[in-house]
Design a protein around this motif. Structure first.
Motif, PDB file in Angstrom:
ATOM      1  N   GLU A 168     -14.087   2.963  16.325  1.00  0.00           N
ATOM      2  CA  GLU A 168     -14.382   4.059  15.389  1.00  0.00           C
ATOM      3  C   GLU A 168     -13.451   4.011  14.181  1.00  0.00           C
ATOM      4  O   GLU A 168     -13.885   4.227  13.042  1.00  0.00           O
ATOM      5  CB  GLU A 168     -14.236   5.398  16.109  1.00  0.00           C
ATOM      6  CG  GLU A 168     -15.300   5.657  17.171  1.00  0.00           C
ATOM      7  CD  GLU A 168     -15.032   6.932  17.948  1.00  0.00           C
ATOM      8  OE1 GLU A 168     -13.970   7.551  17.706  1.00  0.00           O
ATOM      9  OE2 GLU A 168     -15.862   7.303  18.792  1.00  0.00           O
ATOM     10  N   VAL A 169     -12.165   3.746  14.459  1.00  0.00           N
ATOM     11  CA  VAL A 169     -11.188   3.664  13.362  1.00  0.00           C
ATOM     12  C   VAL A 169     -11.527   2.504  12.435  1.00  0.00           C
ATOM     13  O   VAL A 169     -11.450   2.625  11.201  1.00  0.00           O
ATOM     14  CB  VAL A 169      -9.758   3.504  13.920  1.00  0.00           C
ATOM     15  CG1 VAL A 169      -8.770   3.230  12.783  1.00  0.00           C
ATOM     16  CG2 VAL A 169      -9.336   4.750  14.681  1.00  0.00           C
ATOM     17  N   ILE A 170     -11.926   1.372  13.019  1.00  0.00           N
ATOM     18  CA  ILE A 170     -12.286   0.195  12.214  1.00  0.00           C
ATOM     19  C   ILE A 170     -13.483   0.500  11.322  1.00  0.00           C
ATOM     20  O   ILE A 170     -13.488   0.180  10.130  1.00  0.00           O
ATOM     21  CB  ILE A 170     -12.581  -1.014  13.135  1.00  0.00           C
ATOM     22  CG1 ILE A 170     -11.270  -1.547  13.730  1.00  0.00           C
ATOM     23  CG2 ILE A 170     -13.289  -2.128  12.359  1.00  0.00           C
ATOM     24  CD1 ILE A 170     -11.453  -2.613  14.781  1.00  0.00           C
ATOM     25  N   GLU A 171     -14.504   1.123  11.896  1.00  0.00           N
ATOM     26  CA  GLU A 171     -15.703   1.454  11.123  1.00  0.00           C
ATOM     27  C   GLU A 171     -15.378   2.437  10.002  1.00  0.00           C
ATOM     28  O   GLU A 171     -15.850   2.287   8.865  1.00  0.00           O
ATOM     29  CB  GLU A 171     -16.773   2.040  12.042  1.00  0.00           C
ATOM     30  CG  GLU A 171     -17.373   1.012  13.004  1.00  0.00           C
ATOM     31  CD  GLU A 171     -18.360   1.645  13.971  1.00  0.00           C
ATOM     32  OE1 GLU A 171     -18.409   2.891  14.029  1.00  0.00           O
ATOM     33  OE2 GLU A 171     -19.070   0.895  14.668  1.00  0.00           O
ATOM     34  N   SER A 172     -14.559   3.445  10.312  1.00  0.00           N
ATOM     35  CA  SER A 172     -14.164   4.434   9.306  1.00  0.00           C
ATOM     36  C   SER A 172     -13.342   3.783   8.191  1.00  0.00           C
ATOM     37  O   SER A 172     -13.542   4.076   7.005  1.00  0.00           O
ATOM     38  CB  SER A 172     -13.355   5.550   9.969  1.00  0.00           C
ATOM     39  OG  SER A 172     -12.852   6.448   9.010  1.00  0.00           O
ATOM     40  N   THR A 173     -12.438   2.889   8.584  1.00  0.00           N
ATOM     41  CA  THR A 173     -11.588   2.207   7.598  1.00  0.00           C
ATOM     42  C   THR A 173     -12.418   1.282   6.724  1.00  0.00           C
ATOM     43  O   THR A 173     -12.196   1.196   5.509  1.00  0.00           O
ATOM     44  CB  THR A 173     -10.481   1.410   8.310  1.00  0.00           C
ATOM     45  OG1 THR A 173      -9.719   2.286   9.149  1.00  0.00           O
ATOM     46  CG2 THR A 173      -9.544   0.761   7.304  1.00  0.00           C
ATOM     47  N   GLN A 174     -13.390   0.603   7.313  1.00  0.00           N
ATOM     48  CA  GLN A 174     -14.262  -0.278   6.537  1.00  0.00           C
ATOM     49  C   GLN A 174     -15.065   0.512   5.502  1.00  0.00           C
ATOM     50  O   GLN A 174     -15.244   0.056   4.368  1.00  0.00           O
ATOM     51  CB  GLN A 174     -15.214  -1.026   7.481  1.00  0.00           C
ATOM     52  CG  GLN A 174     -14.531  -2.136   8.279  1.00  0.00           C
ATOM     53  CD  GLN A 174     -15.462  -2.783   9.293  1.00  0.00           C
ATOM     54  OE1 GLN A 174     -16.367  -2.129   9.818  1.00  0.00           O
ATOM     55  NE2 GLN A 174     -15.243  -4.047   9.570  1.00  0.00           N
TER      56      GLN A 174
END
Length: 248
Positions: A116-122
């Motif tokens: 989730e953090v990766i998707e949000s950061t992307q």
């Protein structure tokens, strides 16, 4: 002296307009620098966020390896459980299995959170990249317009400066020295009108005899209150401003 005062008024108009143009130039350059500074900060934030994303991905990779190892150990313990004969050993292995299950569940939850953090950061990175593109295009357009405007202002400055030097050369050194001294101490007007017996700079009444001398215009009169150079207001009627003179 009246001619000297007329030259001083013209010189003052030029100086005031030069001050105004300089301020305009500083504002134009300031806006460009402000936008460029904002762009640089946004780029720095983007780079920091990209580094953060790589760190999160590295952590995600490590968690995947941990989960694989945990599940392998869990599978080994479950197979071993079938071959154990003693109750004590069976209980010990069963506790290990429960511990590995909990570790597996916890690691899976951590992996989901990291995803989730990766998707949000992307998404945030993509937004910043789009904003940077738009801002760069806007700054490029602003800089082109600013360059054109600055060139126009520089052309006016050049004309005004030439006339400024010409006017200063026609005023006596004593008068110029007094004018420069006042401007250095009191930004704005150094030469002001005198009307109805009052200084138009500080609005204080002049001594009657001095007001008469101002009207005659034969001597350099200084306001006893604000120390500005005085001229009789009627002497300035019909005079054009510095900008009008440049346009003529």
């Amino acid at each position: 002296m009246k001619e000297q005062l007329a030259l001083l008024r013209e010189l003052q108009n030029i100086d005031l307009e030069l001050d105004e143009i300089t301020t305009k130039k500083e504002e134009i350059v300031g806006r460009i620098q402000e936008n460029t500074g904002f762009l640089d900060k946004l780029v720095d934030d983007l780079n920091s966020q990209k580094e953060e994303l790589e760190e999160i991905r590295a952590l995600q990779s490590q968690k995947k390896d941990d989960l694989k190892e945990i599940n392998e150990n869990l599978t080994m313990r479950q197979k071993r459980l079938r071959d154990i004969g003693s109750t004590k050993e069976y209980n010990a292995v069963e506790k290990e299995i429960e511990s590995f299950k909990k570790s597996s569940e916890q690691t899976e939850e951590e992996l989901l959170h990291l995803l989730e953090v990766i998707e949000s950061t992307q998404e945030s990175i993509k937004e910043k990249e789009d904003k940077i593109i738009q801002l760069r295009e806007g700054i490029a357009a602003d800089e082109a317009e600013a360059e054109k405007r600055l060139a126009e202002l520089d052309a006016v400055i050049n004309k005004l400066t030439n006339r400024q030097e010409e006017a200063r050369g026609q005023v006596s050194k004593r008068v110029i020295h007094k004018y420069d001294f006042i401007r250095s101490r009191r930004p704005g007007l150094a030469v002001v009108a005198c009307k109805n017996g009052h200084c138009e700079g500080c609005f204080m009444a002049l001594p009657p005899q001095q007001y008469i001398e101002v009207q005659r215009g034969n001597t350099l009169e200084i306001c006893p209150s604000c120390n500005r150079i005085l001229y009789f207001w009627e002497d300035a009627l019909g005079e054009s401003s510095a900008s009008d003179a440049m346009e003529a």
